[in-house]
Design a protein around this motif. Structure first.
Motif, PDB file in Angstrom:
ATOM      1  N   ALA A 121       0.826  -1.209   0.000  1.00  0.00           N
ATOM      2  CA  ALA A 121       0.000   0.000   0.000  1.00  0.00           C
ATOM      3  C   ALA A 121       0.864   1.265   0.000  1.00  0.00           C
ATOM      4  O   ALA A 121       0.483   2.278  -0.579  1.00  0.00           O
ATOM      5  CB  ALA A 121      -0.936   0.006   1.210  1.00  0.00           C
ATOM      6  N   ALA A 122       2.028   1.185   0.630  1.00  0.00           N
ATOM      7  CA  ALA A 122       2.938   2.337   0.671  1.00  0.00           C
ATOM      8  C   ALA A 122       3.626   2.553  -0.673  1.00  0.00           C
ATOM      9  O   ALA A 122       4.136   3.633  -0.942  1.00  0.00           O
ATOM     10  CB  ALA A 122       3.980   2.137   1.766  1.00  0.00           C
ATOM     11  N   GLY A 123       3.648   1.512  -1.506  1.00  0.00           N
ATOM     12  CA  GLY A 123       4.252   1.653  -2.823  1.00  0.00           C
ATOM     13  C   GLY A 123       5.389   0.699  -3.129  1.00  0.00           C
ATOM     14  O   GLY A 123       6.055   0.846  -4.150  1.00  0.00           O
ATOM     15  N   ALA A 124       5.623  -0.272  -2.259  1.00  0.00           N
ATOM     16  CA  ALA A 124       6.677  -1.256  -2.521  1.00  0.00           C
ATOM     17  C   ALA A 124       6.238  -2.209  -3.630  1.00  0.00           C
ATOM     18  O   ALA A 124       5.074  -2.578  -3.727  1.00  0.00           O
ATOM     19  CB  ALA A 124       6.998  -2.047  -1.251  1.00  0.00           C
ATOM     20  N   ALA A 125       7.205  -2.600  -4.457  1.00  0.00           N
ATOM     21  CA  ALA A 125       6.917  -3.495  -5.578  1.00  0.00           C
ATOM     22  C   ALA A 125       7.095  -4.955  -5.197  1.00  0.00           C
ATOM     23  O   ALA A 125       6.620  -5.835  -5.899  1.00  0.00           O
ATOM     24  CB  ALA A 125       7.831  -3.157  -6.755  1.00  0.00           C
ATOM     25  N   GLY A 126       7.793  -5.210  -4.083  1.00  0.00           N
ATOM     26  CA  GLY A 126       8.041  -6.593  -3.710  1.00  0.00           C
ATOM     27  C   GLY A 126       8.528  -6.725  -2.288  1.00  0.00           C
ATOM     28  O   GLY A 126       8.700  -5.736  -1.573  1.00  0.00           O
ATOM     29  N   TRP A 127       8.791  -7.971  -1.906  1.00  0.00           N
ATOM     30  CA  TRP A 127       9.097  -8.316  -0.522  1.00  0.00           C
ATOM     31  C   TRP A 127      10.056  -9.492  -0.525  1.00  0.00           C
ATOM     32  O   TRP A 127       9.789 -10.497  -1.182  1.00  0.00           O
ATOM     33  CB  TRP A 127       7.790  -8.691   0.149  1.00  0.00           C
ATOM     34  N   ILE A 128      11.175  -9.395   0.180  1.00  0.00           N
ATOM     35  CA  ILE A 128      12.124 -10.502   0.305  1.00  0.00           C
ATOM     36  C   ILE A 128      12.385 -10.728   1.790  1.00  0.00           C
ATOM     37  O   ILE A 128      12.645  -9.785   2.534  1.00  0.00           O
ATOM     38  CB  ILE A 128      13.456 -10.179  -0.393  1.00  0.00           C
ATOM     39  N   VAL A 129      12.307 -11.984   2.213  1.00  0.00           N
ATOM     40  CA  VAL A 129      12.522 -12.318   3.619  1.00  0.00           C
ATOM     41  C   VAL A 129      13.980 -12.715   3.830  1.00  0.00           C
ATOM     42  O   VAL A 129      14.556 -13.470   3.050  1.00  0.00           O
ATOM     43  CB  VAL A 129      11.579 -13.460   4.058  1.00  0.00           C
ATOM     44  N   LYS A 130      14.605 -12.147   4.888  1.00  0.00           N
ATOM     45  CA  LYS A 130      15.968 -12.518   5.275  1.00  0.00           C
ATOM     46  C   LYS A 130      15.935 -13.844   6.014  1.00  0.00           C
ATOM     47  O   LYS A 130      14.955 -14.116   6.697  1.00  0.00           O
ATOM     48  CB  LYS A 130      16.560 -11.477   6.235  1.00  0.00           C
ATOM     49  N   PRO A 131      16.988 -14.628   5.987  1.00  0.00           N
ATOM     50  CA  PRO A 131      18.205 -14.354   5.217  1.00  0.00           C
ATOM     51  C   PRO A 131      17.937 -14.574   3.734  1.00  0.00           C
ATOM     52  O   PRO A 131      17.222 -15.496   3.350  1.00  0.00           O
ATOM     53  CB  PRO A 131      19.214 -15.378   5.748  1.00  0.00           C
ATOM     54  N   PHE A 132      18.502 -13.714   2.915  1.00  0.00           N
ATOM     55  CA  PHE A 132      18.228 -13.796   1.485  1.00  0.00           C
ATOM     56  C   PHE A 132      19.267 -14.647   0.769  1.00  0.00           C
ATOM     57  O   PHE A 132      20.391 -14.785   1.195  1.00  0.00           O
ATOM     58  CB  PHE A 132      18.144 -12.405   0.857  1.00  0.00           C
ATOM     59  N   ASP A 133      18.836 -15.211  -0.310  1.00  0.00           N
ATOM     60  CA  ASP A 133      19.690 -16.001  -1.180  1.00  0.00           C
ATOM     61  C   ASP A 133      20.261 -15.056  -2.233  1.00  0.00           C
ATOM     62  O   ASP A 133      19.517 -14.329  -2.884  1.00  0.00           O
ATOM     63  CB  ASP A 133      18.822 -17.092  -1.831  1.00  0.00           C
ATOM     64  N   GLU A 134      21.587 -15.064  -2.392  1.00  0.00           N
ATOM     65  CA  GLU A 134      22.231 -14.137  -3.332  1.00  0.00           C
ATOM     66  C   GLU A 134      21.696 -14.290  -4.751  1.00  0.00           C
ATOM     67  O   GLU A 134      21.481 -13.297  -5.446  1.00  0.00           O
ATOM     68  CB  GLU A 134      23.745 -14.337  -3.316  1.00  0.00           C
ATOM     69  N   GLN A 135      21.462 -15.528  -5.190  1.00  0.00           N
ATOM     70  CA  GLN A 135      20.950 -15.746  -6.534  1.00  0.00           C
ATOM     71  C   GLN A 135      19.543 -15.170  -6.691  1.00  0.00           C
ATOM     72  O   GLN A 135      19.204 -14.623  -7.731  1.00  0.00           O
ATOM     73  CB  GLN A 135      20.949 -17.233  -6.882  1.00  0.00           C
ATOM     74  N   LYS A 136      18.736 -15.287  -5.640  1.00  0.00           N
ATOM     75  CA  LYS A 136      17.381 -14.741  -5.691  1.00  0.00           C
ATOM     76  C   LYS A 136      17.419 -13.218  -5.792  1.00  0.00           C
ATOM     77  O   LYS A 136      16.687 -12.624  -6.583  1.00  0.00           O
ATOM     78  CB  LYS A 136      16.595 -15.169  -4.451  1.00  0.00           C
ATOM     79  N   ILE A 137      18.299 -12.583  -4.999  1.00  0.00           N
ATOM     80  CA  ILE A 137      18.444 -11.119  -5.062  1.00  0.00           C
ATOM     81  C   ILE A 137      18.833 -10.697  -6.477  1.00  0.00           C
ATOM     82  O   ILE A 137      18.238  -9.794  -7.057  1.00  0.00           O
ATOM     83  CB  ILE A 137      19.494 -10.626  -4.036  1.00  0.00           C
ATOM     84  N   CYS A 138      19.836 -11.364  -7.040  1.00  0.00           N
ATOM     85  CA  CYS A 138      20.294 -11.024  -8.391  1.00  0.00           C
ATOM     86  C   CYS A 138      19.185 -11.201  -9.415  1.00  0.00           C
ATOM     87  O   CYS A 138      19.013 -10.373 -10.305  1.00  0.00           O
ATOM     88  CB  CYS A 138      21.516 -11.849  -8.759  1.00  0.00           C
ATOM     89  N   SER A 139      18.429 -12.274  -9.274  1.00  0.00           N
ATOM     90  CA  SER A 139      17.330 -12.545 -10.201  1.00  0.00           C
ATOM     91  C   SER A 139      16.254 -11.465 -10.118  1.00  0.00           C
ATOM     92  O   SER A 139      15.760 -10.981 -11.132  1.00  0.00           O
ATOM     93  CB  SER A 139      16.734 -13.917  -9.870  1.00  0.00           C
ATOM     94  N   ILE A 140      15.914 -11.077  -8.897  1.00  0.00           N
ATOM     95  CA  ILE A 140      14.894 -10.034  -8.705  1.00  0.00           C
ATOM     96  C   ILE A 140      15.362  -8.701  -9.262  1.00  0.00           C
ATOM     97  O   ILE A 140      14.624  -8.009  -9.959  1.00  0.00           O
ATOM     98  CB  ILE A 140      14.509  -9.926  -7.212  1.00  0.00           C
ATOM     99  N   VAL A 141      16.617  -8.348  -8.983  1.00  0.00           N
ATOM    100  CA  VAL A 141      17.155  -7.072  -9.463  1.00  0.00           C
ATOM    101  C   VAL A 141      17.171  -7.072 -10.997  1.00  0.00           C
ATOM    102  O   VAL A 141      16.752  -6.103 -11.638  1.00  0.00           O
ATOM    103  CB  VAL A 141      18.556  -6.804  -8.874  1.00  0.00           C
ATOM    104  N   LYS A 142      17.627  -8.152 -11.592  1.00  0.00           N
ATOM    105  CA  LYS A 142      17.676  -8.231 -13.052  1.00  0.00           C
ATOM    106  C   LYS A 142      16.282  -8.117 -13.646  1.00  0.00           C
ATOM    107  O   LYS A 142      16.077  -7.436 -14.655  1.00  0.00           O
ATOM    108  CB  LYS A 142      18.338  -9.541 -13.489  1.00  0.00           C
ATOM    109  N   LYS A 143      15.312  -8.776 -13.034  1.00  0.00           N
ATOM    110  CA  LYS A 143      13.935  -8.725 -13.528  1.00  0.00           C
ATOM    111  C   LYS A 143      13.365  -7.301 -13.432  1.00  0.00           C
ATOM    112  O   LYS A 143      12.641  -6.855 -14.309  1.00  0.00           O
ATOM    113  CB  LYS A 143      13.064  -9.702 -12.722  1.00  0.00           C
ATOM    114  N   MET A 144      13.718  -6.587 -12.358  1.00  0.00           N
ATOM    115  CA  MET A 144      13.130  -5.260 -12.143  1.00  0.00           C
ATOM    116  C   MET A 144      13.811  -4.146 -12.946  1.00  0.00           C
ATOM    117  O   MET A 144      13.132  -3.222 -13.393  1.00  0.00           O
ATOM    118  CB  MET A 144      13.142  -4.920 -10.657  1.00  0.00           C
ATOM    119  N   ILE A 145      15.137  -4.214 -13.077  1.00  0.00           N
ATOM    120  CA  ILE A 145      15.824  -3.087 -13.731  1.00  0.00           C
ATOM    121  C   ILE A 145      16.783  -3.501 -14.843  1.00  0.00           C
ATOM    122  O   ILE A 145      17.450  -2.671 -15.443  1.00  0.00           O
ATOM    123  CB  ILE A 145      16.574  -2.197 -12.713  1.00  0.00           C
ATOM    124  N   GLY A 146      16.861  -4.791 -15.131  1.00  0.00           N
ATOM    125  CA  GLY A 146      17.710  -5.267 -16.220  1.00  0.00           C
ATOM    126  C   GLY A 146      19.134  -5.525 -15.822  1.00  0.00           C
ATOM    127  O   GLY A 146      19.574  -5.340 -14.748  1.00  0.00           O
TER     128      GLY A 146
END
Length: 121
Positions: free
Chosen positions: A96-121
Motif C-alpha cells: 500500500a505504501a508503494g513497494a513493488a516486492g518483498w524478500i525475507v531474510k536471510p536472502f539467497d544471493e541468486q534470488k536477489i540477483c534474479s529479482i534485481v535483473k527482472k526489475m531493472i535489467g
C-alpha cells in the motif's frame, strides 16, 4: 550503462552482503543506514532500484517508501522491502505504501540477483 541499487539497512553486514551479491553482476550499490540516510542517497545519486529493510531506527522502510512515493523525482523507481518478518499485514502495508516486492531474510544471493535483473535489467 550501469544500474544503481540503493541498499538501506541498519546492519552494515547486510548492506555489505547486498553489495557482494550485486556488484559482480555489474550493478553499483549505494548504501544507507536508515530511511533518512536512504532519502539523502536518493537525492544525491541516480538510483534505479531501492532494496530496504523494514525495521530500522529513525525512519523505517515503510515510512521511507511513502516518502519516496511522495516525491515525483523518484517516480518509477521500484522499491523492494527486505525483512526478517513474514507477516501478511506488513506485506500489505508495504504494498500500500508503494513497494513493488518483498524478500525475507536471510536472502539467497541468486534470488536477489534474479529479482534485481527482472526489475531493472
Amino acid at each position: 550503462m550501469t544500474k544503481t541499487v540503493l541498499s538501506v539497512d541498519d546492519s552494515p553486514s547486510i548492506r555489505e552482503m547486498m553489495a557482494f551479491a550485486l556488484e559482480p553482476h555489474g550493478y553499483t550499490v549505494v548504501q544507507a543506514e536508515d530511511g533518512n540516510d536512504g532519502l539523502r542517497q536518493m537525492s544525491a545519486n541516480n538510483i534505479d532500484l531501492v532494496i530496504t529493510d523494514l525495521n530500522m531506527p529513525n525512519m523505517n522502510g515503510i515510512e521511507m517508501t511513502r516518502a519516496i512515493r511522495a516525491d515525483t523525482r523518484f517516480d518509477g523507481v521500484p522499491i523492494v522491502l527486505l525483512t526478517t518478518e513474514g507477516q501478511r499485514e506488513k506485506m500489505i502495508e508495504g504494498k500500500a505504501a508503494g513497494a513493488a516486492g518483498w524478500i525475507v531474510k536471510p536472502f539467497d544471493e541468486q534470488k536477489i540477483c534474479s529479482i534485481v535483473k527482472k526489475m531493472i535489467g
